[in-house]
Design a protein around this motif. Structure first.
Motif, short mmCIF file in Angstrom:
data_model
loop_
_atom_site.label_atom_id
_atom_site.label_comp_id
_atom_site.label_asym_id
_atom_site.label_seq_id
_atom_site.Cartn_x
_atom_site.Cartn_y
_atom_site.Cartn_z
N LEU A 158 -18.22 2.59 -5.19
CA LEU A 158 -18.69 2.44 -3.72
C LEU A 158 -18.32 3.46 -3.17
O LEU A 158 -17.29 3.74 -2.47
CB LEU A 158 -18.28 0.97 -3.47
CG LEU A 158 -19.05 0.66 -2.12
CD1 LEU A 158 -20.41 0.24 -1.99
CD2 LEU A 158 -18.32 -0.63 -1.48
N GLU A 159 -19.45 4.37 -2.78
CA GLU A 159 -19.23 5.63 -1.70
C GLU A 159 -19.89 5.13 -0.28
O GLU A 159 -20.49 4.14 0.03
CB GLU A 159 -20.13 6.57 -2.23
CG GLU A 159 -19.86 6.98 -3.77
CD GLU A 159 -20.44 8.20 -4.09
OE1 GLU A 159 -20.05 9.29 -4.18
OE2 GLU A 159 -21.36 7.83 -4.80
N ARG A 160 -19.25 5.84 0.72
CA ARG A 160 -19.43 5.34 2.16
C ARG A 160 -19.61 6.60 2.95
O ARG A 160 -18.89 7.47 2.94
CB ARG A 160 -18.16 4.54 2.56
CG ARG A 160 -18.26 3.97 3.83
CD ARG A 160 -16.80 3.17 4.09
NE ARG A 160 -17.04 2.69 5.35
CZ ARG A 160 -15.84 2.19 6.27
NH1 ARG A 160 -14.80 2.13 5.63
NH2 ARG A 160 -16.20 1.45 7.10
N ILE A 161 -20.62 6.42 3.92
CA ILE A 161 -20.53 7.36 5.26
C ILE A 161 -19.86 6.72 6.46
O ILE A 161 -20.51 5.90 7.04
CB ILE A 161 -21.87 8.04 5.28
CG1 ILE A 161 -22.45 8.57 4.09
CG2 ILE A 161 -21.66 9.12 6.60
CD1 ILE A 161 -23.83 9.07 4.26
N PRO A 162 -18.74 6.61 6.59
CA PRO A 162 -18.05 5.55 7.39
C PRO A 162 -18.29 5.87 8.76
O PRO A 162 -18.29 6.78 9.51
CB PRO A 162 -16.63 5.78 7.12
CG PRO A 162 -16.34 7.18 6.54
CD PRO A 162 -17.55 7.60 5.92
N ARG A 163 -18.52 4.69 9.51
CA ARG A 163 -18.52 4.45 10.94
C ARG A 163 -17.42 3.23 11.14
O ARG A 163 -18.07 1.93 11.19
CB ARG A 163 -19.68 4.11 11.72
CG ARG A 163 -20.38 5.34 11.94
CD ARG A 163 -21.81 5.09 12.61
NE ARG A 163 -22.64 6.44 12.91
CZ ARG A 163 -22.54 7.20 13.85
NH1 ARG A 163 -21.55 7.18 14.74
NH2 ARG A 163 -23.44 8.29 13.76
N ARG A 164 -16.37 3.24 11.02
CA ARG A 164 -15.38 2.52 11.18
C ARG A 164 -15.39 1.22 12.18
O ARG A 164 -15.27 -0.02 11.68
CB ARG A 164 -13.82 2.76 11.02
CG ARG A 164 -13.78 3.65 9.75
CD ARG A 164 -12.50 4.20 9.52
NE ARG A 164 -12.19 5.29 8.84
CZ ARG A 164 -12.26 5.38 7.44
NH1 ARG A 164 -12.80 4.25 6.87
NH2 ARG A 164 -12.39 6.33 6.70
N GLU A 193 -18.60 -8.05 -1.50
CA GLU A 193 -17.33 -8.75 -1.12
C GLU A 193 -16.41 -7.53 -0.62
O GLU A 193 -15.62 -7.58 0.22
CB GLU A 193 -16.96 -9.32 -2.31
CG GLU A 193 -17.40 -10.57 -2.54
CD GLU A 193 -17.55 -11.57 -1.16
OE1 GLU A 193 -16.43 -11.80 -0.68
OE2 GLU A 193 -18.70 -11.94 -0.88
N LYS A 194 -16.38 -6.44 -1.34
CA LYS A 194 -15.35 -5.47 -0.98
C LYS A 194 -15.84 -4.61 0.64
O LYS A 194 -14.97 -4.39 1.36
CB LYS A 194 -15.56 -4.05 -1.99
CG LYS A 194 -14.98 -2.86 -1.59
CD LYS A 194 -13.34 -3.22 -1.59
CE LYS A 194 -12.65 -3.56 -2.87
NZ LYS A 194 -11.00 -3.60 -2.73
N ILE A 195 -17.01 -4.58 0.76
CA ILE A 195 -17.49 -4.36 1.91
C ILE A 195 -17.22 -5.21 2.85
O ILE A 195 -16.85 -4.87 4.12
CB ILE A 195 -19.30 -4.21 1.93
CG1 ILE A 195 -19.60 -2.86 1.01
CG2 ILE A 195 -19.47 -4.03 3.50
CD1 ILE A 195 -21.23 -2.95 0.96
N HIS A 196 -16.98 -6.54 2.65
CA HIS A 196 -16.88 -7.51 3.57
C HIS A 196 -15.41 -7.37 4.04
O HIS A 196 -14.90 -7.65 4.95
CB HIS A 196 -17.11 -8.94 3.01
CG HIS A 196 -16.80 -10.03 4.04
ND1 HIS A 196 -17.41 -10.35 5.02
CD2 HIS A 196 -15.59 -10.93 3.82
CE1 HIS A 196 -16.53 -11.57 5.64
NE2 HIS A 196 -15.66 -11.86 4.76
N TYR A 222 -19.83 -8.56 11.66
CA TYR A 222 -20.87 -7.44 11.50
C TYR A 222 -22.12 -8.23 10.83
O TYR A 222 -22.27 -8.99 10.26
CB TYR A 222 -20.15 -6.32 10.71
CG TYR A 222 -19.85 -6.77 9.26
CD1 TYR A 222 -21.03 -6.63 8.31
CD2 TYR A 222 -18.75 -7.46 9.02
CE1 TYR A 222 -20.50 -6.77 6.97
CE2 TYR A 222 -18.55 -8.07 7.66
CZ TYR A 222 -19.38 -7.85 6.74
OH TYR A 222 -19.11 -8.01 5.21
N LYS A 223 -23.15 -7.18 11.05
CA LYS A 223 -24.44 -7.47 10.25
C LYS A 223 -24.69 -6.47 9.02
O LYS A 223 -24.29 -5.39 9.21
CB LYS A 223 -25.45 -7.37 11.35
CG LYS A 223 -25.71 -8.13 12.57
CD LYS A 223 -25.84 -9.70 12.10
CE LYS A 223 -25.94 -10.51 13.35
NZ LYS A 223 -25.98 -12.00 12.89
N LEU A 224 -24.85 -6.88 8.00
CA LEU A 224 -25.23 -6.02 6.87
C LEU A 224 -26.42 -6.25 6.44
O LEU A 224 -26.93 -7.36 6.10
CB LEU A 224 -24.12 -6.72 5.57
CG LEU A 224 -24.34 -5.64 4.47
CD1 LEU A 224 -23.73 -4.26 4.58
CD2 LEU A 224 -23.56 -6.48 3.40
#
Length: 687
Positions: A314-320, A400-403, A427-429
């Motif tokens: 699972l790759e991410r361009i993060p805005r934490r 679930e990992k994103i959550h 958050y909204k996904l």
């Protein structure tokens, strides 16, 4: 005298052999290209197939496109920098052209990467610097191929650096200029050396090495015969130092030290890493991480383990600290690379990030590397999955990992959030899915509703989703009958469809380069591939040249996934996998027949935006419209939109109107309570 005569004869003979061999190979290539052009003239329907295809008949450009209208008020500082460079007037900027002298023609980028290039100012770079960089482009590969001494290479680099300095300015008085020029030199060398060589180029190189080796051996033999005393002296010297040389060879490091840095960091730290350059083979093996960080964006990789043991990336361009997130899921024979392959202003992932979203890029199981908790898993066991596992194992594990990640990060960055939102999601996904990813996402939402588990999604945007396939071409119908007829015979022996060896994966990567070098051959391959997929005019040859089809790893298709698609087409229903017996189906679904997902669309409780391509011949607009009809009958808040695209245009082409539409649908998701309050405060301050 005799020795000089022999040397001259050998030199003339060597050049004659080289010329004869090169011309023979070039004539063979011209013949192949000519026959391909001849075949193209008689093949029917090629005009529609080749219409608008970029990658071989058009040379790539290094200039970044202008920003779309929807991005004018919400772009990152890096994109603003690119924008300012790309819109400079022609009198104040030095741009790459797309003519015959363009360096991009020598080292063409990926088919869709022109969107991520920028122009450079004349005020910063002089022609002397470019001439030095041109020499570096030529000599850098020779350094590794022919062992150019390090001292000579460093001396030459220093000379180029001196040549890059601006006349009239002292080196010590303008460190910024020198640093900028050295950085540019490193960038130019990197862009030159990470380009692929095609098979024809490899043949030219191999022929030259063989000819040089043979004539060098003959020359030395003749020299020894004509000078026996010198030959005896060399032999004695070799025998005397043989043991020492053997010891030195054991101590040699077969790995070269390469200076690397992570782009996108505020203060990048230069590190030394060991890399085996002899295994690179000049193939483009950039990863999604490489593409994202090269363009200046942050990156994070998260390993996700499914309940059945598959390890997903699972790759991410993060805005934490973002309270809105988007999850992008690719389709069949694809990876997360598809969402970033169009560069800064042409890729959905970067577009969502620039609009303030925390971006997550999912990757299905199905790589040649066979990532699994069981390191010794067999090929037959690994590829034993259908679309069911994509929708009921892969997507649940990643969401679930994103959550888990978003919840923990928001608690840290925004104290008191738990009391504010209560039991609701902080958050909204939203999810953007293409092709098979759309079908798996629908399966995920429906099965989670049946199991009474939260799916955690706020909106679905499905680009040409799979699920219904009865309206298809003759090629798919023939494949359906053959596949279902041969499935019982082939399934024990063919676990999946993929390229198992590194050599043939490398060969495919290099052939994709040749398809760009020889337009008629590329056009013929494009036309034939289009016939195999029902006449779809997507840039199939261009997609083969993308980095995720490389020698190290490559996506594949399991036998069961292909069988599942054939079952769906035969039944004319969007159903789950049929295990072939009532007993197996009862165990899996509690009924003798697989679950019909189309009859369960009423369970979908989030808005769904369906997008179809008018030129799509893999999933035709009528099949996407069938999704829409069943959703409306089930009371789902659904919308339908058509664009004049082929199947792969939704991900691998720069389509401004599609990005504008997708971003407009994402923005329909209402912000959370805290974001609403903060936006109201900011408006009051502005007033």
């Amino acid at each position: 005298m005799i020795q000089r005569f022999v040397d001259n004869v050998l030199a003339v003979t060597k050049e004659s052999v080289k010329t004869l061999t090169y011309e023979s190979l070039n004539n063979i290539v011209r013949l192949i290209n000519g026959l391909s052009a001849l075949l193209l003239t008689i093949l029917p329907g090629k005009a529609n197939i080749l219409e608008g295809i970029h990658g071989w008949e058009l040379r790539p450009t290094f200039r970044g496109p202008r920003f779309p209208r929807w991005m004018e008020n919400g772009v990152s500082s890096f994109n603003q920098f690119i924008h300012e460079l790309s819109v400079d007037s022609d009198t104040s900027s030095l741009e790459y052209s797309s003519g015959e002298d363009d360096l991009g023609a020598i080292y063409p980028a990926s088919p869709s990467s022109q969107s991520s290039r920028a122009s450079f100012s004349k005020r910063n770079i002089r022609w002397t610097g470019w001439i030095g960089c041109l020499f570096l482009w030529v000599l850098y590969p020779i350094k590794f191929l022919f062992g150019l001494p390090k001292s000579v290479w460093q001396l030459f680099c220093c000379g180029v650096s001196k040549g890059n300095s601006v006349p009239g300015n002292d080196r010590s008085s303008s460190p910024r200029r020198i640093k900028r020029l050295l950085t540019l030199k490193d960038h130019v060398v990197h862009r030159a050396t990470d380009r692929r060589r095609g098979v024809i180029e490899d043949l030219h190189l191999a022929i030259e090495i063989i000819i040089e080796t043979i004539f060098d051996a003959v020359h030395k033999a003749a020299h020894f015969v004509l000078s026996p005393l010198e030959a005896l002296r060399i032999l004695c010297r070799w025998l005397f130092s043989h043991s020492n040389r053997g010891k030195d060879m054991l101590d040699d490091d077969p790995y070269d030290s390469v200076t690397t840095t992570t782009l996108g960091d505020d203060d990048p730290v230069v590190t030394e890493r060991k890399t085996s350059l002899r295994h690179s083979m000049n193939t483009d093996a950039r990863t999604c991480q490489d593409v994202i960080t090269e363009l200046g964006y942050p990156y994070e990789a998260i390993n996700v383990v499914t309940s059945d043991g598959y390890v997903l990336l699972l790759e991410r361009i993060p805005r934490r600290d973002a309270r809105k997130a988007v999850y992008l899921q690719h389709g069949i024979m694809d990876s997360s690379m598809g969402w970033v392959s169009n560069g800064v202003v042409g890729s959905p992932a970067f577009a969502a990030y620039d609009q303030g979203y925390d971006v997550f890029l999912g990757n299905f199981r199905g790589l040649v590397s066979r990532e699994h908790v069981d390191k010794d898993i067999s090929s037959k066991q690994y590829w034993r999955y259908s679309i069911n596992e994509h929708g009921m194992e892969d997507i649940p594990a990643m969401i679930e990992k994103i959550h888990q990640v978003k919840t923990s990060e928001l608690k840290i960055s925004q104290p008191g959030l738990e009391e504010e939102v209560g039991d609701s999601q902080a958050y909204k996904l939203c999810a953007i899915c293409h092709s098979l990813g759309g079908a798996a996402m629908l399966m995920y939402v429906i099965t989670r509703q049946i199991e009474e588990k939260p799916h955690r999604l706020s909106r679905l945007i499905l680009l040409s989703p799979a699920g219904f396939h009865e309206d298809s071409g003759v090629a798919f119908t023939v494949a359906e009958y053959l596949f279902l007829f041969l499935a019982p015979i082939l399934s024990p022996f063919v676990p999946g469809f993929y390229i198992p060896t590194r050599f043939f994966r490398m060969l495919l990567n290099k052939l994709a380069r040749d398809f760009h070098n020889y337009p008629a051959v590329g056009g013929l391959v494009q036309t034939l591939m289009s016939y195999l997929v029902g006449g779809d005019s997507s840039n199939w040859v261009g997609v083969l040249g993308l980095p995720h089809y490389n020698m190290n790893d490559m996506p594949g298709v399991s036998f069961r996934v292909a069988e599942h698609l054939a079952q769906i087409k035969r039944s004319r229903k969007f159903r789950m996998y049929d295990y072939g017996s009532e007993t197996a189906n009862m165990k899996a679904y509690g009924s003798p027949e697989p679950l019909d997902l189309g009859e369960c669309y009423s369970l979908i409780d989030v808005p769904v935006d369906l997008v179809a391509g008018q030129k799509d011949r893999i999933i035709r607009p009528s099949m996407v419209r069938k999704h829409y009809k069943l959703m409306k009958e089930g009371g789902v808040d659904a919308s339908f939109r058509e664009f004049e695209y082929a199947h792969l245009d939704f991900t691998f082409s720069h389509r401004e109107e599609l990005l504008a539409y997708v971003m407009s649908r994402l923005l329909l998701v209402e912000p959370t309570m805290k974001q609403q309050g903060s936006s109201r405060k900011s408006k009051k301050k502005g007033q």
